[in-house]
Write a protein that holds these residues in place. Structure first.
Motif, PDB file in Angstrom:
ATOM      1  N   PRO A 139     -15.273  28.467 -42.490  1.00 48.64           N
ATOM      2  CA  PRO A 139     -15.053  28.736 -41.434  1.00 48.64           C
ATOM      3  C   PRO A 139     -13.577  28.444 -41.569  1.00 48.64           C
ATOM      4  O   PRO A 139     -12.818  28.708 -40.412  1.00 48.64           O
ATOM      5  CB  PRO A 139     -15.718  27.860 -39.803  1.00 48.64           C
ATOM      6  CG  PRO A 139     -16.672  26.882 -41.217  1.00 48.64           C
ATOM      7  CD  PRO A 139     -16.779  27.465 -42.417  1.00 48.64           C
ATOM      8  N   GLY A 140     -13.294  27.582 -42.532  1.00 46.42           N
ATOM      9  CA  GLY A 140     -11.871  26.758 -42.278  1.00 46.42           C
ATOM     10  C   GLY A 140     -10.934  28.291 -43.013  1.00 46.42           C
ATOM     11  O   GLY A 140      -9.387  28.129 -42.534  1.00 46.42           O
ATOM     12  N   GLU A 143      -8.184  30.851 -37.819  1.00 49.09           N
ATOM     13  CA  GLU A 143      -7.606  29.801 -36.596  1.00 49.09           C
ATOM     14  C   GLU A 143      -8.750  29.466 -36.343  1.00 49.09           C
ATOM     15  O   GLU A 143     -10.008  29.848 -35.590  1.00 49.09           O
ATOM     16  CB  GLU A 143      -6.379  30.250 -35.637  1.00 49.09           C
ATOM     17  CG  GLU A 143      -5.506  31.070 -36.571  1.00 49.09           C
ATOM     18  CD  GLU A 143      -4.747  29.811 -36.947  1.00 49.09           C
ATOM     19  OE1 GLU A 143      -4.288  28.894 -36.182  1.00 49.09           O
ATOM     20  OE2 GLU A 143      -4.305  29.770 -38.360  1.00 49.09           O
ATOM     21  N   LEU A 144      -9.250  27.290 -35.321  1.00 50.24           N
ATOM     22  CA  LEU A 144      -9.384  26.983 -34.947  1.00 50.24           C
ATOM     23  C   LEU A 144      -9.797  27.644 -33.818  1.00 50.24           C
ATOM     24  O   LEU A 144     -10.262  27.846 -33.235  1.00 50.24           O
ATOM     25  CB  LEU A 144      -9.292  25.405 -34.585  1.00 50.24           C
ATOM     26  CG  LEU A 144      -9.838  24.697 -33.356  1.00 50.24           C
ATOM     27  CD1 LEU A 144     -11.408  24.800 -34.278  1.00 50.24           C
ATOM     28  CD2 LEU A 144      -9.171  23.700 -32.778  1.00 50.24           C
ATOM     29  N   ARG A 147     -12.396  30.480 -34.223  1.00 47.86           N
ATOM     30  CA  ARG A 147     -14.022  29.858 -34.858  1.00 47.86           C
ATOM     31  C   ARG A 147     -14.947  29.861 -34.396  1.00 47.86           C
ATOM     32  O   ARG A 147     -16.019  30.345 -34.498  1.00 47.86           O
ATOM     33  CB  ARG A 147     -13.473  28.804 -35.457  1.00 47.86           C
ATOM     34  CG  ARG A 147     -13.971  28.236 -36.794  1.00 47.86           C
ATOM     35  CD  ARG A 147     -13.998  27.095 -37.972  1.00 47.86           C
ATOM     36  NE  ARG A 147     -13.225  26.900 -37.544  1.00 47.86           N
ATOM     37  CZ  ARG A 147     -11.995  25.876 -38.744  1.00 47.86           C
ATOM     38  NH1 ARG A 147     -12.689  24.620 -37.963  1.00 47.86           N
ATOM     39  NH2 ARG A 147     -10.339  25.501 -38.823  1.00 47.86           N
TER      40      ARG A 147
ATOM     41  N   GLU B 195      -8.364  19.024 -40.153  1.00 52.55           N
ATOM     42  CA  GLU B 195      -9.846  20.339 -40.142  1.00 52.55           C
ATOM     43  C   GLU B 195     -10.718  19.215 -41.546  1.00 52.55           C
ATOM     44  O   GLU B 195      -9.721  18.891 -42.220  1.00 52.55           O
ATOM     45  CB  GLU B 195      -9.499  21.103 -40.856  1.00 52.55           C
ATOM     46  CG  GLU B 195     -10.771  21.968 -40.982  1.00 52.55           C
ATOM     47  CD  GLU B 195     -10.807  23.209 -41.227  1.00 52.55           C
ATOM     48  OE1 GLU B 195      -9.505  24.002 -40.300  1.00 52.55           O
ATOM     49  OE2 GLU B 195     -11.109  24.357 -41.865  1.00 52.55           O
ATOM     50  N   ALA B 199     -14.795  22.529 -43.251  1.00 53.39           N
ATOM     51  CA  ALA B 199     -14.350  23.224 -41.917  1.00 53.39           C
ATOM     52  C   ALA B 199     -15.361  22.703 -40.858  1.00 53.39           C
ATOM     53  O   ALA B 199     -15.482  24.028 -39.639  1.00 53.39           O
ATOM     54  CB  ALA B 199     -14.233  23.851 -41.952  1.00 53.39           C
ATOM     55  N   GLU B 235      -7.486  21.653 -28.840  1.00 61.78           N
ATOM     56  CA  GLU B 235      -8.631  21.770 -28.261  1.00 61.78           C
ATOM     57  C   GLU B 235      -9.818  21.057 -29.762  1.00 61.78           C
ATOM     58  O   GLU B 235      -8.826  20.927 -30.953  1.00 61.78           O
ATOM     59  CB  GLU B 235      -9.130  23.539 -28.699  1.00 61.78           C
ATOM     60  CG  GLU B 235      -8.150  23.904 -29.705  1.00 61.78           C
ATOM     61  CD  GLU B 235      -7.902  25.012 -30.016  1.00 61.78           C
ATOM     62  OE1 GLU B 235      -8.626  26.228 -29.553  1.00 61.78           O
ATOM     63  OE2 GLU B 235      -6.770  26.058 -30.741  1.00 61.78           O
TER      64      GLU B 235
END
Lengths: 209, 674
Positions: A139-140, A143-144, A147, B195, B199, B235
């Protein structure tokens, strides 16, 4: 001799007073692979670099190549109401994926693949799991902001995949084939994957194609 | 001045003292201990030209460690011009190089104390320590990259990686020789990007202002944190929970404890997001930052912003991204050992709507919904209406009791539906737990549902009739719903019995419905009128076995329908119906008349009509009253003119068949009569 390939009928034993006939129905692996290939390539899209130049003329498939949707389509002339009898051998199991529900899922998966999943595979965030599902393995790499959306897309796609594997087995009259069909598809997702995409080998280790 | 700082001062003074006699002084010290830091393999060199106003100090440390601050750097080199600032003081302001980066470090000390400034670009860390209070250091931060705090964070949260953001504010470091190291102050964070290595937890663009107090005790005493502040947007993602903070401020107050070798426990959490969400409670995490215990009380005056702010991640994974929530809610949730132990929801006029495919909606939810894994607890939930797959249902009240991880109805509940009612005679629901999915067992009675309304809702032909039945036991598990018992549809003056009913993925992707239908004594005239098929009089019997609908469209069945001669019932088939059968079935007419003469007669007598189809893979294998190798007889005539309808080619493409059937219904097809 397609029938002979997957259906073996053998007289197991014959005694003086009783006769016992065993009919074995084997999983039509070649047909399943053909069907899976067609499904998967419709979802992922045609390979950007085909191994051989694409034939400009469609429907040049050699006869008797087995099942699959294309061959079934070939056998059915949709314009003719009734003119399909001779080509379709009744009672022979086949692996068909030509039901409206499966095709609806297929086209939904194709648009989802283009809209979001392809980016995930390109970036290495996603991988094809050994169970025929998609895994958010890294997932890293996203970009958040992307995600959470990717998690949802993966969950949606995996729901669709489970439904497809089950429905393909049921539509072909053998719900018990679901696990084998899932295996065939799992292999096909990897076979059709682009170079650089990740997949899980049988031992569960991640590899890059 | 402690002996440690004194050592440094002596070191410096000895270096300075040497300047009177020599141009260069060098010293090697194996280890220098300071209140919060240790320097190893230190080499100091001072060059001072005769009569020059300043010298050049070069300091090299093989390693600098400040474990409490999470600093561990190797090969630091600092070069600066050393000069007096008054009778007792010295100052040096020069470039510090470490790991290929260069910083500006200025240190000055005099009788009053020690001051230092550490700069890189726009970032400034300024520290000062008064001689009178040698254990107390004040640090002022200006646009300091949050990554500088990586080492400090790693002590309490080893997996976290700070990737971006800045800090402004003040931190006071109190490092007494006895007692905890204390970090306190107010920090203003902006653009925080974080992070974890796996993640699973991440944040971006987080901004906020916090007063904090963090005391690091020696084990076994836990370290203590208090944090009070305000978040301003950003966020974060924790597992499947994605939180998108609004621009409006959110109050956050946390008290935490951290023991070495164990996770954080937060005896107090308070989260205040205007009138959208107020949360208070406590939480505990294990060493891997996995939630173990949680005890929260939640209140929302307005649920509508919650989806986008807090629930989009979870709803997305559940395939309910477009779900809307309105109304107010009070709730309590208790998690123990990572599992939900109890919850208590009190909705106030809540509407839940899943608009995709009109899948479900509940309007006007009120009352209570309580769940307990242990002691029994009663609750009662009401709604004033709702929708399930486009079918509207009416008000209902559900009295429930929860114990041992299940919720059960305490008495039968009726829900008005399609002019009749659905009655849940009993129901026991187990929410997902212990790695198992949701499981529900219920008994259902169906009483006088109006089939006309059902047909309208699903866009079917205008069937009329009533649906009644009893399904004594239905079981939902693993996305599959199986019914025991059956339903009976009174329609067309006969009945259709439904048995072996089951559904797969009833609320999921491409829901399926499977059933066996037994058809008895339907009035063919009424039936054919509905389909606008031409008219046939008589009675129809038959069965549709292994019917399977996927996503509400027919994919498989094995059907056989035939007329059932009854005394006193005329068996006639209209000319239009003959043509309809012919055009749909692709049949040719074998009649004693010339084909074109068929038009002279309005109807014909028949002896039997029979048709069958086994649908699989979109191909219908047709059969009739009797079938030849590739033909099948659909209509056997009676009297004069005697009419026989024979179908040719038994395999029919199902979509084409359906297309033809609907074309007949709309009168678009005229058959070719041989």
């Amino acid at each position: 001799m397609k029938a002979a390939r997957w259906m073996g009928a053998s007289v197991a034993s014959m005694w003086a007073l009783t006769a016992c006939v065993t009919i074995n129905v084997y999983f039509p692996a070649a047909e399943a692979k053909e069907a899976a290939k067609e499904f998967v390539e419709k979802v992922i899209g045609p390979d950007a670099v085909p191994a051989t130049p694409a034939e400009p003329t469609p429907a040049k498939k050699p006869d008797g190549s087995g099942g699959g949707m294309a061959s079934l389509l070939q056998r059915i002339d949709p314009l003719s109401l009734i003119g399909i009898g001779s080509a379709y051998a009744q009672g022979q199991p086949d692996i068909s994926i030509k039901t409206p529900a499966i095709q609806a899922i297929q086209s939904r998966m194709a648009s989802r693949f283009d809209a979001s999943l392809r980016k995930g595979f390109d970036s290495g965030a996603l991988g094809f799991g050994k169970d025929g599902l998609i895994v958010l393995r890294e997932p890293g790499a996203l970009e958040l902001k992307d995600r959470a959306g990717m998690q949802a897309a993966v969950a949606d796609d995996n729901r669709d995949r489970k439904a497809v594997y089950h429905e393909v087995a049921v539509a072909n009259g053998h719900p018990e084939w679901e696990a084998q069909i899932r295996d065939v598809f799992a292999k096909q997702w990897v076979d059709s994957a682009r170079g650089g995409w990740w997949y899980q080998d049988k031992g569960g280790a991640w590899k890059q194609k | 001045m402690t002996h440690r700082t004194r050592l440094l001062a002596v070191l410096w003074l000895s270096a300075l003292a040497g300047t009177a006699q020599a141009r260069t002084l060098e010293a090697d010290i194996a280890k220098v201990r300071l209140p919060v830091a240790t320097l190893d393999t230190v080499h100091v060199q001072l060059d001072w030209a005769d009569n020059a106003p300043q010298g050049t100090l070069t300091l090299h440390a093989g390693r600098v460690q400040a474990p409490d601050l999470g600093i561990d750097a190797r090969n630091l080199a600092w070069t600066c011009p050393l000069q007096r600032i008054d009778a007792m003081g010295w100052a040096c302001d020069g470039t510090l190089r470490s790991a290929g980066k260069s910083f500006r470090l200025a240190i000055a000390f005099d009788e009053a104390g020690l001051r230092g400034t550490f700069r890189q670009g726009k970032a400034t860390l300024a520290m000062q320590r008064a001689t009178a209070t040698p254990d107390f250091t004040r640090v002022d931060l200006t646009r300091v990259p949050i990554a500088w705090a990586q080492g400090l964070l790693a002590q309490s949260w080893a997996d976290a990686r700070l990737q971006g953001g800045t800090l402004d504010g003040r931190v006071d470091v109190d490092a007494p020789s006895k007692g905890p190291l204390r970090l306190s102050g107010r920090l203003n964070a902006a653009g925080v990007k974080l992070e974890t290595t796996d993640a699973t937890i991440a944040s971006d663009k987080l901004a906020g202002t916090f007063d904090f107090d963090y005391r690091i005790f020696d084990a076994p005493h836990p370290s203590l944190l208090t944090l009070e502040g305000t978040l301003h947007g950003g966020e974060f993602l924790a597992g499947s929970v994605y939180v998108s903070l609004p621009d409006t401020p959110i109050g956050l107050s946390v008290r935490g404890e951290h023991r070495e070798g164990a996770g954080w426990s937060l005896p107090r959490i308070a989260w205040t997001d205007g009138n959208a969400l107020r949360v208070g409670g406590s939480a505990g995490f294990d060493e891997a930052a996995t939630l173990r215990t949680l005890d929260l009380t939640l209140h929302s005056d307005d649920l509508s912003p919650l989806r986008d702010r807090y629930l989009s991640g979870l709803l997305g994974i559940a395939g309910l991204s477009d779900l809307t929530l309105t109304g107010a809610l009070d709730a309590q949730v208790r998690v123990d050992g990572g599992e939900i132990h109890a919850f208590d929801f009190v909705p106030h006029h809540v509407d839940i709507v899943e608009p995709t495919d009109n899948r479900f909606a509940f309007h006007g939810l009120d009352g209570t919904l309580r769940f307990s894994r242990a002691a029994p607890i009663d609750s009662a939930l009401q709604w004033h209406g709702g929708v399930l797959y486009g079918l509207e249902f009416g008000a209902a009240s559900l009295p429930m009791r929860s114990e041992a991880g299940a919720i059960a109805l305490t008495r039968a509940v009726s829900v008005p539906l399609l002019g009749g009612e659905l009655r849940f005679d009993n129901m026991t629901l187990r929410p997902p737990a212990d790695g198992k999915g949701a499981d529900a067992v219920f008994g259902l009675s169906v009483d006088h549902l109006d089939i006309a309304k059902l047909a309208t809702a699903f866009g079917w032909p205008a069937f009329r009739g009533q649906l009644t039945g009893h399904l004594p036991r239905a079981h939902y598990a693993n996305e599959r719903l199986d019914f025991e018992g059956g339903l009976s549809m009174a329609m067309f003056d006969g009945r259709v019995d439904v048995s072996s009913l089951s559904m797969e993925r009833p609320f999921g992707v491409a829901p399926t419905l499977a059933a066996d239908l037994h058809i008895d004594d339907l009035d063919l005239l009424a039936l054919t009128e509905v389909f606008d098929f031409g008219s046939i009089t008589g009675r129809l019997d038959g069965r549709i076995d292994q019917l399977r609908l996927v996503d509400w469209s027919v994919t498989a069945f094995d059907a056989e329908l035939h007329t059932d001669p009854k005394r006193g019932v005329h068996q006639r088939i209209s000319q239009r119906a003959v043509q309809s059968i012919s055009s749909v079935g692709g049949s040719s007419l074998m009649t004693s008349l010339q084909g074109q003469l068929i038009g002279l007669f309005n109807d014909f007598g028949y002896k039997r009509i029979g048709i069958g189809c086994r649908l699989a893979n979109e191909v219908c294998d047709m059969r009739g009253l009797h079938s030849g190798s590739d033909t099948f007889t659909i209509v056997e005539g009676a009297g004069l003119p005697r009419l026989t309808v024979i179908g040719h080619n038994r395999l029919v493409d199902w979509p084409t068949f359906v297309e033809r059937l609907s074309a007949v219904g709309s009168g678009e097809v005229s058959p070719v009569v041989e």
